[in-house]
Every structure is written in structure tokens, then in C-alpha cells.
Design a protein around this motif. Structure first.
Motif, PDB file in Angstrom:
ATOM      1  N   PHE A 169     -16.041   8.849-149.077  1.00 16.59           N
ATOM      2  CA  PHE A 169     -15.458  10.187-149.174  1.00 16.59           C
ATOM      3  C   PHE A 169     -15.645  10.919-147.853  1.00 16.59           C
ATOM      4  O   PHE A 169     -16.744  10.930-147.294  1.00 16.59           O
ATOM      5  CB  PHE A 169     -16.117  10.966-150.311  1.00 16.59           C
ATOM      6  N   TYR A 170     -14.580  11.523-147.351  1.00 13.56           N
ATOM      7  CA  TYR A 170     -14.671  12.191-146.054  1.00 13.56           C
ATOM      8  C   TYR A 170     -15.724  13.302-146.123  1.00 13.56           C
ATOM      9  O   TYR A 170     -16.007  13.850-147.183  1.00 13.56           O
ATOM     10  CB  TYR A 170     -13.306  12.760-145.645  1.00 13.56           C
ATOM     11  N   ARG A 171     -16.310  13.600-144.971  1.00 16.19           N
ATOM     12  CA  ARG A 171     -17.285  14.686-144.922  1.00 16.19           C
ATOM     13  C   ARG A 171     -16.906  15.622-143.782  1.00 16.19           C
ATOM     14  O   ARG A 171     -16.742  15.172-142.639  1.00 16.19           O
ATOM     15  CB  ARG A 171     -18.690  14.111-144.683  1.00 16.19           C
ATOM     16  N   VAL A 172     -16.736  16.888-144.097  1.00 18.06           N
ATOM     17  CA  VAL A 172     -16.485  17.884-143.059  1.00 18.06           C
ATOM     18  C   VAL A 172     -17.366  19.088-143.333  1.00 18.06           C
ATOM     19  O   VAL A 172     -17.283  19.712-144.391  1.00 18.06           O
ATOM     20  CB  VAL A 172     -15.003  18.326-143.018  1.00 18.06           C
ATOM     21  N   ASP A 173     -18.262  19.402-142.414  1.00 16.88           N
ATOM     22  CA  ASP A 173     -19.065  20.619-142.522  1.00 16.88           C
ATOM     23  C   ASP A 173     -19.699  20.915-141.174  1.00 16.88           C
ATOM     24  O   ASP A 173     -19.569  20.134-140.233  1.00 16.88           O
ATOM     25  CB  ASP A 173     -20.147  20.476-143.609  1.00 16.88           C
ATOM     26  N   THR A 174     -20.359  22.048-141.084  1.00 14.95           N
ATOM     27  CA  THR A 174     -20.953  22.465-139.813  1.00 14.95           C
ATOM     28  C   THR A 174     -22.432  22.106-139.730  1.00 14.95           C
ATOM     29  O   THR A 174     -23.100  22.499-138.778  1.00 14.95           O
ATOM     30  CB  THR A 174     -20.838  23.999-139.660  1.00 14.95           C
ATOM     31  N   CYS A 217      -9.035  18.641-146.700  1.00 19.96           N
ATOM     32  CA  CYS A 217      -9.508  19.522-145.627  1.00 19.96           C
ATOM     33  C   CYS A 217      -8.315  20.087-144.875  1.00 19.96           C
ATOM     34  O   CYS A 217      -7.347  19.375-144.587  1.00 19.96           O
ATOM     35  CB  CYS A 217     -10.401  18.758-144.654  1.00 19.96           C
ATOM     36  N   SER A 221     -23.853  29.364-148.725  1.00 24.90           N
ATOM     37  CA  SER A 221     -24.657  28.151-148.864  1.00 24.90           C
ATOM     38  C   SER A 221     -26.043  28.389-148.279  1.00 24.90           C
ATOM     39  O   SER A 221     -26.273  29.381-147.576  1.00 24.90           O
ATOM     40  CB  SER A 221     -23.992  27.003-148.116  1.00 24.90           C
ATOM     41  N   ASP A 273     -27.259  26.942-145.879  1.00 26.43           N
ATOM     42  CA  ASP A 273     -27.229  26.880-144.419  1.00 26.43           C
ATOM     43  C   ASP A 273     -26.377  27.988-143.812  1.00 26.43           C
ATOM     44  O   ASP A 273     -26.024  27.927-142.637  1.00 26.43           O
ATOM     45  CB  ASP A 273     -26.774  25.492-143.927  1.00 26.43           C
ATOM     46  N   MET A 300     -23.313  29.075-144.493  1.00 23.95           N
ATOM     47  CA  MET A 300     -21.848  29.020-144.536  1.00 23.95           C
ATOM     48  C   MET A 300     -21.343  30.055-145.534  1.00 23.95           C
ATOM     49  O   MET A 300     -21.999  30.317-146.547  1.00 23.95           O
ATOM     50  CB  MET A 300     -21.426  27.609-144.974  1.00 23.95           C
ATOM     51  N   HIS A 351     -22.694  15.823-149.705  1.00 23.45           N
ATOM     52  CA  HIS A 351     -21.574  16.465-150.401  1.00 23.45           C
ATOM     53  C   HIS A 351     -22.026  17.663-151.217  1.00 23.45           C
ATOM     54  O   HIS A 351     -21.309  18.116-152.099  1.00 23.45           O
ATOM     55  CB  HIS A 351     -20.808  15.441-151.230  1.00 23.45           C
ATOM     56  N   ARG A 353     -22.155  22.444-155.759  1.00 24.19           N
ATOM     57  CA  ARG A 353     -21.093  22.896-154.864  1.00 24.19           C
ATOM     58  C   ARG A 353     -19.931  23.426-155.688  1.00 24.19           C
ATOM     59  O   ARG A 353     -19.881  23.226-156.893  1.00 24.19           O
ATOM     60  CB  ARG A 353     -20.596  21.740-154.011  1.00 24.19           C
ATOM     61  N   ALA A 397     -14.624  25.086-151.359  1.00 26.19           N
ATOM     62  CA  ALA A 397     -15.487  23.980-151.791  1.00 26.19           C
ATOM     63  C   ALA A 397     -16.913  24.092-151.271  1.00 26.19           C
ATOM     64  O   ALA A 397     -17.519  23.089-150.879  1.00 26.19           O
ATOM     65  CB  ALA A 397     -14.866  22.651-151.374  1.00 26.19           C
ATOM     66  N   LYS A 440     -20.468  23.807-150.258  1.00 23.71           N
ATOM     67  CA  LYS A 440     -21.545  22.865-150.589  1.00 23.71           C
ATOM     68  C   LYS A 440     -22.878  23.590-150.473  1.00 23.71           C
ATOM     69  O   LYS A 440     -22.988  24.594-149.791  1.00 23.71           O
ATOM     70  CB  LYS A 440     -21.511  21.676-149.619  1.00 23.71           C
ATOM     71  N   TRP A 441     -23.900  23.056-151.131  1.00 21.26           N
ATOM     72  CA  TRP A 441     -25.255  23.637-151.086  1.00 21.26           C
ATOM     73  C   TRP A 441     -25.204  25.132-151.404  1.00 21.26           C
ATOM     74  O   TRP A 441     -25.890  25.958-150.785  1.00 21.26           O
ATOM     75  CB  TRP A 441     -25.900  23.408-149.706  1.00 21.26           C
TER      76      TRP A 441
HETATM   77  N1  LIG Z   1     -21.997  24.708-146.818  1.00 23.87           N
HETATM   78  C1  LIG Z   1     -20.799  24.231-146.412  1.00 23.87           C
HETATM   79  N2  LIG Z   1     -19.859  23.951-147.331  1.00 23.87           N
HETATM   80  C2  LIG Z   1     -18.658  23.458-146.946  1.00 23.87           C
HETATM   81  C3  LIG Z   1     -18.362  23.281-145.583  1.00 23.87           C
HETATM   82  C4  LIG Z   1     -19.375  23.603-144.628  1.00 23.87           C
HETATM   83  O1  LIG Z   1     -19.187  23.477-143.416  1.00 23.87           O
HETATM   84  N3  LIG Z   1     -20.587  24.063-145.087  1.00 23.87           N
HETATM   85  N4  LIG Z   1     -17.139  22.791-145.205  1.00 23.87           N
HETATM   86  C5  LIG Z   1     -16.029  22.954-146.145  1.00 23.87           C
HETATM   87  C6  LIG Z   1     -14.871  22.180-145.793  1.00 23.87           C
HETATM   88  S1  LIG Z   1     -14.014  22.699-144.430  1.00 23.87           S
HETATM   89  C7  LIG Z   1     -14.431  21.139-146.540  1.00 23.87           C
HETATM   90  S2  LIG Z   1     -12.949  20.410-146.235  1.00 23.87           S
HETATM   91  C8  LIG Z   1     -15.224  20.604-147.656  1.00 23.87           C
HETATM   92  C9  LIG Z   1     -15.483  19.139-147.452  1.00 23.87           C
HETATM   93  O2  LIG Z   1     -16.292  18.639-148.472  1.00 23.87           O
HETATM   94  P1  LIG Z   1     -16.879  17.168-148.335  1.00 23.87           P
HETATM   95  O3  LIG Z   1     -17.621  17.107-147.046  1.00 23.87           O
HETATM   96  O4  LIG Z   1     -17.731  16.948-149.527  1.00 23.87           O
HETATM   97  O5  LIG Z   1     -15.690  16.242-148.319  1.00 23.87           O
HETATM   98  O6  LIG Z   1     -16.466  21.268-147.770  1.00 23.87           O
HETATM   99  C10 LIG Z   1     -16.427  22.652-147.575  1.00 23.87           C
HETATM  100  N5  LIG Z   1     -17.730  23.178-147.878  1.00 23.87           N
END
Ligand SMILES: Nc1nc2c(c(=O)[nH]1)N[C@H]1C(S)=C(S)[C@@H](COP(=O)(O)O)O[C@H]1N2
Ligand SMILES: [Mo]
Length: 533
Positions: A246-251, A297, A342, A344, A346, A376, A381, A393, A395-396
Motif C-alpha cells: 500500500f502506498y505511503r505518503v506523509d510528512t 493521493c 495527528s 505529529d 499534521m 498507516h 486514522r 485520511a 493518520k495517528w
Molecule cells: N498524520 C498524517 N496523516 C496523513 C498524512 C500526513 O502527512 N500525516 N498524509 C495524508 C495524505 S496526503 C495521504 S494521501 C494519506 C496516505 O495514507 P497512506 O500513507 O496510509 O497511504 O494519508 C494522509 N494522512
């Protein structure tokens, strides 16, 4: 090189320059590894490379972030950290050479970098304050001291008195330098290894809380994935994306490790008549639902990989909000934006109208039959069908605040992305791959199409400039998931371009108009060029 020079300003020979550079690099290495070790005692996020990297991510313009995600994908974070280390190495060399002439000032230069690291650490939205400065400050202090000492070993003292029997002063000094520098390098490597292992152990209670977790059977299970929803065509992606793919995109440069037993979620803000604080057990005691939802994303380019489909388990967010007294704007509620925060730092803003319009907006705690993986969002989340991840979406997650779009801009909005961003209708060819060389005859073209929460009604394929021809649609799981399609192509020899387009259930045909990912998602049509042999 001789040692008997009294002239104070003789130019440095190449050997001395090299020694200076080595002194700089060894001192820089010591500073970083000591900082890493101290960060294990404070928290991994407070280490200088992570802190500066995170601050850099926050200040990166949308276009650059987008470029990095495009070119390095999930490796963008590794590339960033290697970049920071490379820049530090250059400065370390410069300081090491400077210290040959300006011993105090040069050594003190290391402290400037410590200050930068400390400032970056306390500027983070999730900072714990003063203690976050310690890794950078202690590390820089150690580095500066070491550089000062090494510079002393390189200093050319005028030879007064006889050298030790049989040993010229120059050799003795050189050896002193080599011994001190290599001892320091070894000790630093040790500190680095120790710091690394302590840092990875620091999430132990979180890991234990995840290992112990047994997800209850959902009261409202998802329908078994329809037999026909997945394709059995070589090169097609699986209907459900495994967690490992599964792709992962976050900071997050360091994946937050949150202990589920101490995790809390607060719901508060405008129009909340009964604010709520929930524990993980509170969530487990509620009605759990299981839903297949495709996540996309906004940084996904046409034909790109940042889309995945998972079977989520969670609680319905709309029910929770209703219990808190929240009404959507259409029912007279004062707030129109739900801001999720989140651990962190976000912030992600979603339209309350969408979250409460009956769709399966979830506080998810399970993904494909297991607790959320840390990357994830463990332990909890958000997932909202039909909205790009950056507006839905989180996360955390640890906090939900009800407010208005007028009053507050979330993280990505401040950086030039859209306030509202429903997923655009898109389709992708997964096989054949670009520049494949299939044999003439029947070639299976296959891929996915998505328009979450609207559903896909048609997919068409065009060969070169020919007519659009309908592909076979696989069975639909739900309107919230992607839909697979295939097209048996009678391929003739030569070069060909295959193009795909989808039509969603509102009747809208995927636009051919190209748009960049910023501000609200890429558009255009995916094409693949192949040579039929
Ligand atoms: N805490 C946090 N949640 C986040 C992000 C993040 O950078 N930090 N990125 C968001 C973005 S841009 C996307 S596309 C999705 C990606 O979720 P995944 O990494 O589980 O695929 O998480 C979202 N939730
Ligand atoms: Mo995203």
C-alpha cells in the motif's frame, strides 16, 4: 612537511588541508551521533537531522514536494536525509579547514549548526519544548570540543627543546592527531549504533500494544469481495492492495509509534454540545463496521501508483459526531470544516457535510484484517470515501475540532493546495507496461478505474487515433472502491498507443484536459506506448 616553522602565516600544504578536512568530518560525525544518542533519551523526533528535515518538509513549496514525491516516491524522505547529511559534510570540511587558522572561531562554528538543529526541533508543531533542543545542543557541544582538540593536535608549535629520542616532533604530532581522530571516530560510531538501537526500542510499548490487539469481529462486515471484482490477468494489480504494497505518503520522517493503551481522541469545537474524549477501548466497544474503500493521493499523477484499495475496520465517524451534538451545515450546524490533528502535528480539514452525508466515513483501526500498520496510522486514522487523502485520511489522529473553512486553513491548504478536493474520475492501464513488446494477436489490456463514492459505469480504450471501444468491466464491489477492467486487443505489428478513459455514475466522462497535481489533483488520460512484434 616540517615542524620547525615559526612563520605564523605559511600557506597550508595539501596534507594539512586534508588533516583539517578529516578533523572537520570526524567532529561533525561525532556531533550527529552524540545527538542521535541523546535523542534516544529525549525522543527520536528531536534528533537534528530529523528535526531539520521535518522543518524543511514543512517549508517546502508544494511544487517541490510534489516533484520529490514524483521522482523519489516513498524514498523522498531518505533522499532528503541523505541530502542534509551531504550538506553537513561539506560544512564540516569547511570548518575543519577554517580551524587550522582560527582554532576557537572554527570550533565554535559547530555550535551554529547545533543552534539551527535546536531551533528546528522547537519549531515543530509537536515539540515538547526545551528538552527537544538537547540532542542538537549536546551533540554540537561534543563536536565543537572535539574539533578544538583535534585542531590543537594539528597546531604547529615551534620546536623548543629536543624531541623524544629518535622521534621527530612532526611524526609525534601527526601520530597524536591520527590516534585522537580515529579514537573519536570509533567512539562516535559506537554512540551512533547505540543511539539507533535505543531509538528503535523507544516505541516498544506501542509495538506491544499493537501486538496484543485482537480486532473483534465487525458487527457490520463488508460483503465478501465479489468473485468477479478481481482480475486474473498477469500484470493486473490485486483487487485488495496488501498492506506491504500500500502506498505511503506523509510528512513523518520518523513514523510515530503511538501506544494504543494511552491513546485518546478528543472531539470538540463549534457546534459540539457534548465534547467527547475517547480511548481505544471505547472505540472497540462501539459498533465496528468493515468497508472496502479505495484511497487516493492528490499527488498521484495520471497513471501513477498512489492509489490503493483496502478493507478497513472502524467506527462510523458520523455517528460519533451526532452523539456530540454536531449537525452538518445543511441541518443548520455552525461548523462546516472538521479539522483532524495527528500526534505529529499534521492538520487535515474535511467538509463536515461530506463526512455526515451517509457515506462510510470511518475512524479506522483495522486494515486488511490486522490492526493498522504503524506507517498507516496506528492506532487510529480517518478514511473518507471520495476525498483525497490530504483532505480526509489523517493518520495517528488525536484530535477532531469542528470549525469553519473561513476560520482555519489546514496544513496543505496553507501550502497552496485546495480546501476541498473530491477525488477526480481516473483510470490507469496496468498491463501492458510502457514500451512492452507483446506478440501480435490477442493482447490483454487491463487496469483499474476509480471515482470513489460515485462509482465507475464505463471504461473505454482507444488504440492510436481509432474509435473509443468499451472495455469489459469487472464486477463492482462498491461505489467506494476502484473497479477493474480488461480489453482483449487484436494487436497488429508496429508501434501503438493505448489510451484509457472512464465514465463515472454521474455520467461524467474522465476529462482529457491535463492538469497538474497542485492544487486539487491531476487530470488527463493515461496512455501507454507499446511495440507489437
Ligand atoms: N498524520 C498524517 N496523516 C496523513 C498524512 C500526513 O502527512 N500525516 N498524509 C495524508 C495524505 S496526503 C495521504 S494521501 C494519506 C496516505 O495514507 P497512506 O500513507 O496510509 O497511504 O494519508 C494522509 N494522512
Ligand atoms: Mo496525499
Amino acid at each position: 612537511m616540517t615542524d620547525n616553522d615559526n612563520e605564523p602565516r605559511r600557506p597550508n600544504g595539501p596534507l594539512r588541508l586534508a588533516a583539517g578536512a578529516i578533523a572537520g568530518v570526524v567532529s561533525g560525525f561525532a556531533a550527529i551521533t552524540v545527538a542521535e544518542l541523546v535523542s534516544a533519551a529525549v525522543r527520536p523526533q528531536a534528533g537534528p537531522v530529523v528535526a531539520v528535515g521535518s522543518a524543511a518538509i514543512d517549508r517546502t513549496p508544494a511544487a517541490v514536494k510534489d516533484w520529490a514525491v514524483r521522482n523519489f516516491g516513498t524514498d523522498d524522505k531518505l533522499v532528503l536525509q541523505l541530502g542534509i547529511l551531504a550538506v553537513l559534510a561539506l560544512f564540516a570540511v569547511a570548518l575543519g579547514i577554517a580551524v587550522l587558522r582560527f582554532r576557537r572561531t572554527g570550533a565554535a562554528g559547530v555550535l551554529v549548526f547545533g543552534a539551527v538543529g535546536a531551533l528546528a526541533a522547537v519549531s515543530r508543531p509537536d515539540t515538547k519544548g526545551f528538552t527537544d533542543t538537547l540532542p542538537s545542543l549536546v551533540g554540537a557541544g561534543a563536536g565543537a570540543l572535539l574539533l578544538y582538540v583535534l585542531a590543537g593536535r594539528l597546531e604547529r608549535r615551534p620546536t623548543t627543546g629536543p624531541a623524544t629520542a629518535g622521534e621527530p616532533v612532526a611524526d609525534r604530532d601527526r601520530r597524536g592527531f591520527v590516534v585522537t581522530a580515529s579514537t573519536a571516530a570509533l567512539a562516535s560510531a559506537g554512540a551512533g549504533v547505540l543511539g539507533r538501537s535505543l531509538n528503535s526500542a523507544s516505541g516498544r510499548s506501542a509495538v506491544a500494544s499493537r501486538d496484543r490487539l485482537v480486532l473483534p469481529a465487525p458487527a457490520s462486515p463488508a460483503a465478501a469481495v465479489l468473485r468477479g471484482a478481481g482480475l486474473r490477468i498477469p500484470g493486473a494489480v490485486p483487487f485488495i492492495t496488501p498492506n506491504s504494497d500500500f502506498y505511503r505518503v506523509d510528512t513523518a520522517l520518523v513514523v510515530p509509534k503511538v501506544d494504543a493503551t494511552t491513546w485518546r481522541l478528543r472531539i470538540h469545537g463549534q457546534g459540539v454540545t457534548r465534547p467527547l474524549t475517547l480511548s481505544f477501548d471505547d472505540l472497540l466497544r462501539r459498533e465496528l463496521v468493515e468497508r472496502d474503500i479505495t484511497l487516493t493521493c492528490v499527488s498521484n499523477e495520471v497513471g501513477g501508483p498512489y492509489v490503493g484499495n483496502a478493507r478497513w475496520i472502524g467506527v462510523r465517524l458520523a455517528d460519533l459526531l451526532a452523539e456530540c451534538g454536531v449537525r452538518p451545515p445543511s441541518k443548520g450546524g455552525p461548523a462546516d470544516q472538521l479539522v483532524a490533528r495527528s500526534v505529529d502535528g499534521m492538520t487535515i480539514g474535511s467538509p463536515i457535510e461530506d463526512v455526515m452525508d451517509g457515506r462510510d466515513a470511518l475512524l479506522a483501526l483495522g486494515m486488511n484484517g490486522e490492526p493498522l500498520p504503524f506507517a498507516h496510522g496506528f492506532p487510529v486514522r480517518m478514511v473518507v470515501p471520495g476525498l483525497y487523502g490530504f483532505v480526509s485520511a489523517c493518520k495517528w489522529i488525536k484530535d477532531i475540532e469542528l470549525t469553519t473553512f473561513d476560520a482555519y486553513d489546514a496544513y496543505w491548504v496553507k501550502r497552496g493546495w485546495a480546501r476541498r478536493a473530491p477525488v477526480k474520475t481516473e483510470s490507469r492501464i496496468d498491463t501492458p507496461r510502457p514500451f512492452a513488446r507483446p506478440k501480435a494477436g490477442t493482447v490483454m489490456v487491463a487496469g483499474v478505474a476509480w471515482a470513489q463514492h460515485r462509482g465507475i459505469d464505463k471504461v473505454e480504450i482507444r488504440v492510436d487515433d481509432g474509435p473509443w471501444r468499451e472495455a469489459r468491466l469487472a464486477a463492482e464491489d462498491t461505489a467506494d472502491t476502484w473497479r477493474q477492467w480488461s480489453f482483449p486487443w487484436q494487436a497488429t505489428k508496429g508501434g501503438h498507443t493505448l489510451t484509457v478513459r472512464a465514465t463515472d455514475r454521474t455520467g461524467a466522462v474522465q476529462t482529457g484536459e491535463r492538469a497538474r497535481t497542485v492544487p486539487d489533483g491531476a487530470s488527463g488520460r493515461h496512455s501507454v506506448v507499446v511495440t507489437v512484434e
